[in-house]
Design a protein around this motif. Structure first.
Motif, PDB file in Angstrom:
ATOM      1  N   VAL A 346       1.171  -1.323  -0.149  1.00 14.36           N
ATOM      2  CA  VAL A 346       0.163   0.136   0.366  1.00 14.36           C
ATOM      3  C   VAL A 346       1.232   1.174   0.069  1.00 14.36           C
ATOM      4  O   VAL A 346       2.050   1.047   0.938  1.00 14.36           O
ATOM      5  N   THR A 347       0.499   2.042  -1.243  1.00 12.36           N
ATOM      6  CA  THR A 347       1.270   3.219  -1.197  1.00 12.36           C
ATOM      7  C   THR A 347       0.275   4.580  -0.890  1.00 12.36           C
ATOM      8  O   THR A 347      -0.112   4.282  -1.563  1.00 12.36           O
ATOM      9  N   PHE A 348       0.582   5.148  -0.335  1.00 11.65           N
ATOM     10  CA  PHE A 348      -0.582   6.639   0.130  1.00 11.65           C
ATOM     11  C   PHE A 348       0.086   7.919   0.193  1.00 11.65           C
ATOM     12  O   PHE A 348       1.459   7.966   0.598  1.00 11.65           O
ATOM     13  N   ALA A 349      -0.067   8.694   0.052  1.00 12.13           N
ATOM     14  CA  ALA A 349       0.524  10.288   0.298  1.00 12.13           C
ATOM     15  C   ALA A 349      -0.809  10.846   1.273  1.00 12.13           C
ATOM     16  O   ALA A 349      -1.896  11.002   0.507  1.00 12.13           O
ATOM     17  N   GLN A 350      -0.420  11.802   1.715  1.00 14.93           N
ATOM     18  CA  GLN A 350      -0.722  12.612   2.243  1.00 14.93           C
ATOM     19  C   GLN A 350      -1.460  14.192   1.987  1.00 14.93           C
ATOM     20  O   GLN A 350      -0.113  14.909   2.162  1.00 14.93           O
ATOM     21  N   ALA A 351      -2.132  14.868   1.347  1.00  8.59           N
ATOM     22  CA  ALA A 351      -2.264  15.876   0.743  1.00  8.59           C
ATOM     23  C   ALA A 351      -1.959  17.368   1.722  1.00  8.59           C
ATOM     24  O   ALA A 351      -1.733  16.964   2.716  1.00  8.59           O
ATOM     25  N   GLY A 352      -0.597  18.217   0.969  1.00 11.88           N
ATOM     26  CA  GLY A 352      -0.536  19.361   1.648  1.00 11.88           C
ATOM     27  C   GLY A 352       0.754  18.508   2.953  1.00 11.88           C
ATOM     28  O   GLY A 352       1.189  19.778   3.904  1.00 11.88           O
ATOM     29  N   ARG A 353       1.491  18.107   2.711  1.00 18.25           N
ATOM     30  CA  ARG A 353       2.197  17.490   3.774  1.00 18.25           C
ATOM     31  C   ARG A 353       3.343  16.685   2.710  1.00 18.25           C
ATOM     32  O   ARG A 353       3.771  16.192   1.472  1.00 18.25           O
ATOM     33  N   ASP A 354       4.875  17.108   3.615  1.00 12.70           N
ATOM     34  CA  ASP A 354       6.043  15.690   3.234  1.00 12.70           C
ATOM     35  C   ASP A 354       5.655  15.135   3.854  1.00 12.70           C
ATOM     36  O   ASP A 354       5.659  14.746   5.035  1.00 12.70           O
ATOM     37  N   ASN A 355       5.466  13.976   3.335  1.00 13.01           N
ATOM     38  CA  ASN A 355       5.670  12.799   3.683  1.00 13.01           C
ATOM     39  C   ASN A 355       6.552  11.949   4.361  1.00 13.01           C
ATOM     40  O   ASN A 355       6.349  10.949   4.791  1.00 13.01           O
ATOM     41  N   ALA A 365       8.045   5.236  15.821  1.00 16.49           N
ATOM     42  CA  ALA A 365       6.963   4.879  16.608  1.00 16.49           C
ATOM     43  C   ALA A 365       7.739   2.502  16.263  1.00 16.49           C
ATOM     44  O   ALA A 365       6.512   1.814  16.766  1.00 16.49           O
ATOM     45  N   GLY A 366       9.348   2.697  15.780  1.00 16.05           N
ATOM     46  CA  GLY A 366       9.259   0.666  15.658  1.00 16.05           C
ATOM     47  C   GLY A 366       8.794   0.523  14.452  1.00 16.05           C
ATOM     48  O   GLY A 366       7.849  -0.680  14.759  1.00 16.05           O
ATOM     49  N   ILE A 367       7.693   0.808  13.866  1.00 15.52           N
ATOM     50  CA  ILE A 367       7.113   0.795  12.250  1.00 15.52           C
ATOM     51  C   ILE A 367       8.038   0.550  11.052  1.00 15.52           C
ATOM     52  O   ILE A 367       8.287   1.935  10.573  1.00 15.52           O
ATOM     53  N   ARG A 368       8.927   0.205  10.367  1.00 13.91           N
ATOM     54  CA  ARG A 368      10.176   0.213   9.376  1.00 13.91           C
ATOM     55  C   ARG A 368       8.893   0.826   8.475  1.00 13.91           C
ATOM     56  O   ARG A 368       8.946  -0.246   7.404  1.00 13.91           O
ATOM     57  N   THR A 369       9.068   1.310   7.429  1.00 13.13           N
ATOM     58  CA  THR A 369       8.416   1.617   6.532  1.00 13.13           C
ATOM     59  C   THR A 369       9.889   2.223   4.695  1.00 13.13           C
ATOM     60  O   THR A 369      10.293   2.531   5.525  1.00 13.13           O
ATOM     61  N   HIS A 370       9.068   3.121   4.004  1.00 13.02           N
ATOM     62  CA  HIS A 370       9.609   3.550   2.788  1.00 13.02           C
ATOM     63  C   HIS A 370       9.181   4.627   2.511  1.00 13.02           C
ATOM     64  O   HIS A 370       7.857   5.042   2.158  1.00 13.02           O
ATOM     65  N   LEU A 371      10.137   6.140   1.775  1.00 12.20           N
ATOM     66  CA  LEU A 371       9.105   6.709   1.050  1.00 12.20           C
ATOM     67  C   LEU A 371       9.819   6.670  -0.620  1.00 12.20           C
ATOM     68  O   LEU A 371      10.757   6.031  -0.955  1.00 12.20           O
TER      69      LEU A 371
END
Length: 415
Positions: A346-355, A365-371
């Motif tokens: 799942v890839t997502f983005a929040q508008a108006g923010r540097d994700n 928080a101990g959750i490994r994801t990727h930009l």
């Protein structure tokens, strides 16, 4: 679903190294599998054992004979994995290097005409096709993908292919969106117009999340990266059809059989791929009553697909009373929120923010994801959606609903 079989998820996770804790940073949930999956403990053990062997292949001694036998077994296991009774299996430096080699041989070996690809492809195949099409004096044509679904339908290939299409490249699953393609349908659409077209597939993202069957797909080349399917860095594996394998290519003059592999290969590459196939064989036996090895591997692939689909649904729609990603404010899900072709990502983005801020908060928080940014890797997918930065959350079958809940809780705190 794998978690519905008593004790199975615990047995699966016990077979992987660092399943819930990073050796450098401590406990964490690993949702960065598209960047490289967890490694089987058996692969770690095999790599260490063979790294200590000083002997070389092709010598008249017992150690060398044992190494040659491991390589032969590895090749046989690769054939089972690909479902390839014919053609050739080879090991190379990486999946990217193998894509370049296969595409180079296809372009230089077919003369003039068209190399057909798509805007959805990873730069590994797209760059190789662009470069070698130019070197061979061919036209490189890219089919635009549907930005809303993150997909290219078979009919799009059918409409773009012509009688002069000599080479076609296909990405089986996008590493940006996680959306899979109808590979047999695409191949059939191409062959209806250009039956002799050489079809080369980037299966690097797909391999760990769905079955691979080159016989059913009717393609000419299929490439995977070992580190993305439970093995390790340092090698990739490719299958080549007889048509592709016999095209002119670099090899040592006078070497029997015009081999594709050059130099002394790492025996552990073959042996650790055998470890991967053995694991899939074991998993297939846990989820089915199949007795044939290939049938068990296919059963494992279906169980993996089903489990990961359930995890993605929970991630998008919520679990344990937690809001799903699709329910959070300002969120765009790449490929759409309800895409039946999603494979463990799942890839997502929040508008108006540097994700990047979200990735950093999740990591804390101990959750490994990727930009994923709109760069040369992901720009063709993200730019049409107006997204400059996004969060890629990539799962594998050893991940659990409890880990999804932990992720959603942490995400909800930073959205």
């Amino acid at each position: 679903m794998l978690e519905d079989i008593p004790g199975l998820m615990e047995a699966i996770r016990a077979r992987f190294a660092h399943v819930d804790s990073c050796p450098f940073t401590g406990p964490r949930v690993f949702f960065e599998n598209a960047g490289g999956a967890l490694t089987l403990n058996s692969v770690v053990e095999t790599s260490a054992r063979l790294a200590a062997i000083p002997d070389n292949q092709g010598r008249a001694n017992g150690a060398s004979e044992a190494l040659v036998a491991m390589i032969a077994q590895g090749r046989a296991d690769m054939r089972v994995f690909f479902n390839a009774a014919e053609g050739e299996v080879i090991v190379g430096e990486s999946g990217t290097e193998l894509l370049f080699r296969l595409i180079r041989a296809a372009c230089l070996g077919t003369g003039t005409g068209v190399v057909l690809g798509s805007t959805l492809e990873h730069p590994a195949s797209r760059s190789a096709a662009a470069h070698w099409a130019e070197m061979a004096g061919m036209d490189h044509v890219l089919i635009p993908h549907d930005p809303d679904t993150g997909r290219i339908e078979a009919r799009a290939y059918g409409e773009a292919v012509t009688a002069t299409t000599r080479v076609a490249t296909v990405v089986h699953t996008s590493p940006v969106s996680g959306i899979g393609m109808d590979l047999p349908g695409i191949a059939a659409a191409i062959r209806e117009v250009a039956p002799d077209c050489l079809i080369i597939v980037d299966g690097i993202q797909h391999a760990a999340h769905g079955g691979v069957d080159v016989a059913a797909a009717r393609v000419d080349g299929y490439v995977v990266s070992a580190y993305k399917m439970f093995a390790r860095h340092g090698y990739g594996v490719a299958w080549l059809s007889d048509r592709l394998a016999t095209l002119p290519h670099e090899h040592l003059r006078g070497a029997p059989g015009a081999p594709w592999e050059m130099g002394t290969r790492d025996t552990a590459a073959y042996a650790t791929f055998s470890d991967v196939v053995a694991y899939l064989d074991w998993l297939g036996a846990q989820v089915s009553a199949e007795t044939a090895r290939r049938a068990r591997i296919s059963a494992a692939a279906e169980a993996i697909r089903s489990h990961e689909a359930a995890l993605c649904k929970a991630m998008l729609q919520g679990v344990d009373g937690l809001r799903g990603v699709a329910e959070m404010p300002g969120i765009t899900v790449v490929g759409g929120e309800a895409n039946a072709h999603r494979e463990g990502l799942v890839t997502f983005a929040q508008a108006g923010r540097d994700n990047a801020e979200i990735v950093a908060a999740l990591n804390a928080a101990g959750i490994r994801t990727h930009l994923r940014k709109a760069d040369h890797y992901s720009g063709t997918v993200l730019d049409p959606l107006g997204i400059t930065t996004s969060v890629r959350v990539s799962l594998c079958h050893y991940n659990t609903h409890a880990e999804v809940a932990q992720f959603l809780s942490a995400l909800g705190a930073c959205i």
